[in-house]
Scaffold this motif. Structure first.
Motif, PDB file in Angstrom:
ATOM      1  N   ILE A 109       6.056   2.061   9.275  1.00 58.99           N
ATOM      2  CA  ILE A 109       4.925   2.807   8.726  1.00 58.99           C
ATOM      3  C   ILE A 109       4.034   3.256   9.868  1.00 58.99           C
ATOM      4  CG2 ILE A 109       4.924   1.576   6.526  1.00 58.99           C
ATOM      5  CD1 ILE A 109       2.450   0.044   7.573  1.00 58.99           C
ATOM      6  N   ARG A 110       3.220   4.270   9.613  1.00 60.09           N
ATOM      7  CA  ARG A 110       2.185   4.681  10.567  1.00 60.09           C
ATOM      8  C   ARG A 110       0.855   4.273   9.962  1.00 60.09           C
ATOM      9  NH1 ARG A 110       2.077  10.520  11.763  1.00 60.09           N
ATOM     10  NH2 ARG A 110       0.746   9.834  13.465  1.00 60.09           N
ATOM     11  N   VAL A 111       0.044   3.623  10.788  1.00 58.90           N
ATOM     12  CA  VAL A 111      -1.247   3.114  10.337  1.00 58.90           C
ATOM     13  C   VAL A 111      -2.333   3.727  11.207  1.00 58.90           C
ATOM     14  CG1 VAL A 111      -2.672   1.045  10.052  1.00 58.90           C
ATOM     15  CG2 VAL A 111      -0.222   0.936   9.627  1.00 58.90           C
ATOM     16  N   ILE A 147      -6.292   3.397  12.375  1.00 59.25           N
ATOM     17  CA  ILE A 147      -7.294   2.337  12.445  1.00 59.25           C
ATOM     18  C   ILE A 147      -8.625   2.937  12.879  1.00 59.25           C
ATOM     19  CG2 ILE A 147      -7.917   0.140  13.524  1.00 59.25           C
ATOM     20  CD1 ILE A 147      -4.862  -0.156  14.152  1.00 59.25           C
ATOM     21  N   LEU A 180      -8.252   0.430   7.767  1.00 59.57           N
ATOM     22  CA  LEU A 180      -6.853   0.743   8.049  1.00 59.57           C
ATOM     23  C   LEU A 180      -6.384   1.729   6.989  1.00 59.57           C
ATOM     24  CD1 LEU A 180      -5.379  -2.833   8.632  1.00 59.57           C
ATOM     25  CD2 LEU A 180      -6.345  -1.278  10.317  1.00 59.57           C
ATOM     26  N   THR A 181      -5.797   2.831   7.418  1.00 59.71           N
ATOM     27  CA  THR A 181      -5.287   3.831   6.486  1.00 59.71           C
ATOM     28  C   THR A 181      -3.785   3.969   6.685  1.00 59.71           C
ATOM     29  OG1 THR A 181      -7.374   5.038   6.636  1.00 59.71           O
ATOM     30  CG2 THR A 181      -5.508   6.223   5.703  1.00 59.71           C
ATOM     31  N   ILE A 182      -3.022   3.894   5.609  1.00 57.33           N
ATOM     32  CA  ILE A 182      -1.580   4.091   5.673  1.00 57.33           C
ATOM     33  C   ILE A 182      -1.343   5.595   5.753  1.00 57.33           C
ATOM     34  CG2 ILE A 182       0.645   3.649   4.578  1.00 57.33           C
ATOM     35  CD1 ILE A 182      -1.090   1.126   5.425  1.00 57.33           C
ATOM     36  N   SER A 196       5.129   6.618   5.771  1.00 55.85           N
ATOM     37  CA  SER A 196       6.129   5.573   5.608  1.00 55.85           C
ATOM     38  C   SER A 196       7.498   6.200   5.808  1.00 55.85           C
ATOM     39  CB  SER A 196       6.014   4.975   4.203  1.00 55.85           C
ATOM     40  OG  SER A 196       7.072   4.065   3.974  1.00 55.85           O
ATOM     41  N   ARG A 235       0.845  -1.185   0.000  1.00 46.91           N
ATOM     42  CA  ARG A 235       0.000   0.000   0.000  1.00 46.91           C
ATOM     43  C   ARG A 235       0.883   1.238   0.000  1.00 46.91           C
ATOM     44  NH1 ARG A 235      -4.907  -0.199  -1.241  1.00 46.91           N
ATOM     45  NH2 ARG A 235      -3.632  -1.060  -2.847  1.00 46.91           N
ATOM     46  N   ARG A 238      -6.076   2.693   1.649  1.00 46.36           N
ATOM     47  CA  ARG A 238      -6.795   2.067   2.760  1.00 46.36           C
ATOM     48  C   ARG A 238      -6.973   0.577   2.536  1.00 46.36           C
ATOM     49  NH1 ARG A 238     -11.507   6.404   4.293  1.00 46.36           N
ATOM     50  NH2 ARG A 238     -10.073   8.119   4.651  1.00 46.36           N
TER      51      ARG A 238
END
Length: 89
Positions: free
Chosen positions: A30-32, A34, A20-22, A25, A6, A11
């Motif tokens: 990565i930061r996710v 939720i 879940l949204t990226i 990076s 992704r 998402r």
């Protein structure tokens, strides 16, 4: 296990109500973000593992302390054996 690639802003939908949204990076992380209903637990695995290990250690320590306290109360004697179950002779 489903493995996906992704990009930031993309998402992943899980069921009808978890997204879940990226977010970012950086290097090897990565930061996710939720989005999930309030009733759904979202927890980091390493935190759950640490709490479980701490609970096991605390239970073992309190069990040993309880046995020592019981021996003190009985004047150093071992606690009596459990009585036989009903029907045993």
């Amino acid at each position: 296990m489903l493995v996906l690639t992704r990009k930031v802003g993309e998402r992943i939908l899980i069921g009808d109500d978890i997204v879940l949204t990226i977010l970012d990076s950086r290097g090897d992380g990565i930061r996710v973000g939720i989005d999930a209903p309030r009733g759904v637990k979202v927890q980091r695995e390493e935190v759950v593992r640490a709490v479980t290990e701490a609970n096991v250690e605390a239970a073992a320590a309190s069990s040993a302390d309880a046995e020592a306290n019981l021996r003190d109360l009985l004047g150093g004697q071992a606690p009596p054996a459990d009585p036989p179950a009903s029907g045993d002779k």
